[in-house]
Design an enzyme around this catalytic site. Structure first.
Site, short mmCIF file in Angstrom:
data_model
loop_
_atom_site.label_atom_id
_atom_site.label_comp_id
_atom_site.label_asym_id
_atom_site.label_seq_id
_atom_site.Cartn_x
_atom_site.Cartn_y
_atom_site.Cartn_z
N ASN A 154 13.19 20.07 -12.77
CA ASN A 154 14.40 19.44 -13.15
C ASN A 154 14.20 17.85 -13.23
O ASN A 154 13.14 17.53 -12.08
CB ASN A 154 15.57 19.53 -12.51
CG ASN A 154 16.25 20.97 -12.90
OD1 ASN A 154 16.13 21.33 -13.91
ND2 ASN A 154 16.88 21.56 -12.04
N LYS B 250 18.21 15.13 -20.47
CA LYS B 250 18.82 16.22 -19.49
C LYS B 250 19.09 15.33 -18.13
O LYS B 250 20.06 15.40 -17.28
CB LYS B 250 17.97 17.11 -19.45
CG LYS B 250 18.18 18.14 -18.45
CD LYS B 250 19.21 19.39 -19.13
CE LYS B 250 19.91 20.19 -18.09
NZ LYS B 250 19.22 20.65 -16.92
N ASN C 136 32.63 21.78 -12.98
CA ASN C 136 32.32 20.73 -13.88
C ASN C 136 33.47 20.31 -14.61
O ASN C 136 33.87 19.04 -15.08
CB ASN C 136 31.21 21.33 -14.93
CG ASN C 136 29.92 21.47 -14.31
OD1 ASN C 136 29.69 21.11 -13.52
ND2 ASN C 136 28.95 22.13 -15.17
O1 KPL Z 1 22.28 21.24 -15.75
C1 KPL Z 1 23.53 21.32 -15.38
C2 KPL Z 1 23.33 21.77 -13.96
O2 KPL Z 1 24.51 22.29 -13.30
O3 KPL Z 1 22.49 21.32 -13.26
C3 KPL Z 1 24.67 21.03 -16.24
C4 KPL Z 1 25.35 22.51 -16.60
C5 KPL Z 1 24.37 20.21 -17.44
C6 KPL Z 1 25.66 20.33 -15.42
O4 KPL Z 1 24.95 18.97 -15.16
#
Ligand code: KPL
Length: 293
Positions: free
Chosen positions: A93, A172, A190
């Protein structure tokens, strides 16, 4: 994510070996007699071999799926095993860890990946494929997809070669910076951020301006709209950072907000709200005795 990929590759009859972090993990894996993949109604037990990082066997293609903060140390442990010209696919990530890994293995060809697939571990070595998603792979130097990518097709891993993978990773990262820290600070799902729309919008405009300043104008386009769409579509979910904090685990803050703030500093670009959010998150994590790097 690692077990999900390994299970699907093995299910398609492709050779896969897991590299596990220590002897205890390897013993635990051998005791379970392999991996099990659960996908809808279907359950597939799969026989896969596993080994330790210090094994001698040379590696031609490696999928690195650990957390961003573990990636550099993980590659350092096995760098000597990579064939010259080996391929390393990085599924971390945020940003920052991919560049650090690539610098550690100049002999390898590093491919960056960004995925929206969802999976969870029902128990050790039993992975449930929860959310059909998509994976984008790309290279910061090569524009052409490598031939072996076709093997992913056989494994039904939905993917696409992305000529501009950095743009996808930045996008992202921006989404995660606008959503994840606030869900931790407000201790909400969220969807709970719908009550903090102004704050989300302020962050989005600062993030979009930063993306443009970082030569990522494509990634900045309609950022706030997408953030609100994701908030709506995942309204009942807790963000991955919220889950990490709730379970007392280390977060990937340095590879998300930390990376964004550092990119701004390097360009002498003012992002007061992102800096304030970063500081609030650091304070929050340190009050809970969690690492904030
Ligand atoms: O990618 C995500 C996460 O929880 O890491 C989302 C669903 C986009 C929320 O930021």
């Amino acid at each position: 994510m690692g077990t999900l990929w390994a299970a699907r590759l093995a299910r398609a009859g492709l050779p896969v070996t897991l590299i596990l972090r220590n002897r205890a993990r390897l013993q635990n894996f051998n005791d379970a007699y392999g991996l099990t993949l659960v996908e809808g109604e279907r359950t597939d037990p799969l026989t896969i071999t596993a080994q330790l990082p210090e094994t001698d066997e040379r590696i031609e293609r490696l999928l690195l799926t650990c957390k961003a903060y573990d990636a550099e140390q993980a590659i350092a442990q096995i760098a000597h095993r990579l064939h010259p010209g080996a391929t390393v696919i990085l599924l971390q990530n945020g940003l920052g860890s991919q560049q650090a890994v690539a610098a550690r293995v100049p002999q390898a060809h590093c491919i960056f990946a960004s995925s929206t697939e969802g999976a969870y571990r029902e128990r050790d070595w039993r992975v449930v494929f929860a959310g059909q998603g998509h994976t984008w792979l790309g290279d910061t130097c090569l524009n052409e997809a490598p031939i072996w990518l076709n093997e992913l097709q056989l494994s039904h891993i939905a993917h696409e070669w992305s000529p501009n993978i950095l743009s996808r990773l930045w996008r992202k990262l921006a989404l995660n910076c606008a959503i994840n820290p606030l869900t931790v600070l407000y201790d909400c799902t969220n969807g709970g951020l719908q009550a903090h729309r102004t704050e989300v919008d302020t962050l989005c405009s600062e993030l979009a301006a930063l993306l443009v300043r970082c030569d990522q104008a494509d990634a900045a386009e309609n950022l706030a709209d997408e953030v609100h769409r994701v908030i709506q579509a995942t309204s009942n979910n807790y963000s991955s950072m919220h889950q990490d904090v709730a379970q007392g685990r280390r977060t990937e803050i340095s590879y998300l907000l930390g990376y964004a703030c550092q990119a701004a500093r390097q360009r002498q670009f003012d992002v007061p709200h992102l800096h304030a959010l970063h500081q609030r998150l650091i304070d929050h994590l340190s009050q809970r005795g969690l690492p904030y790097d």
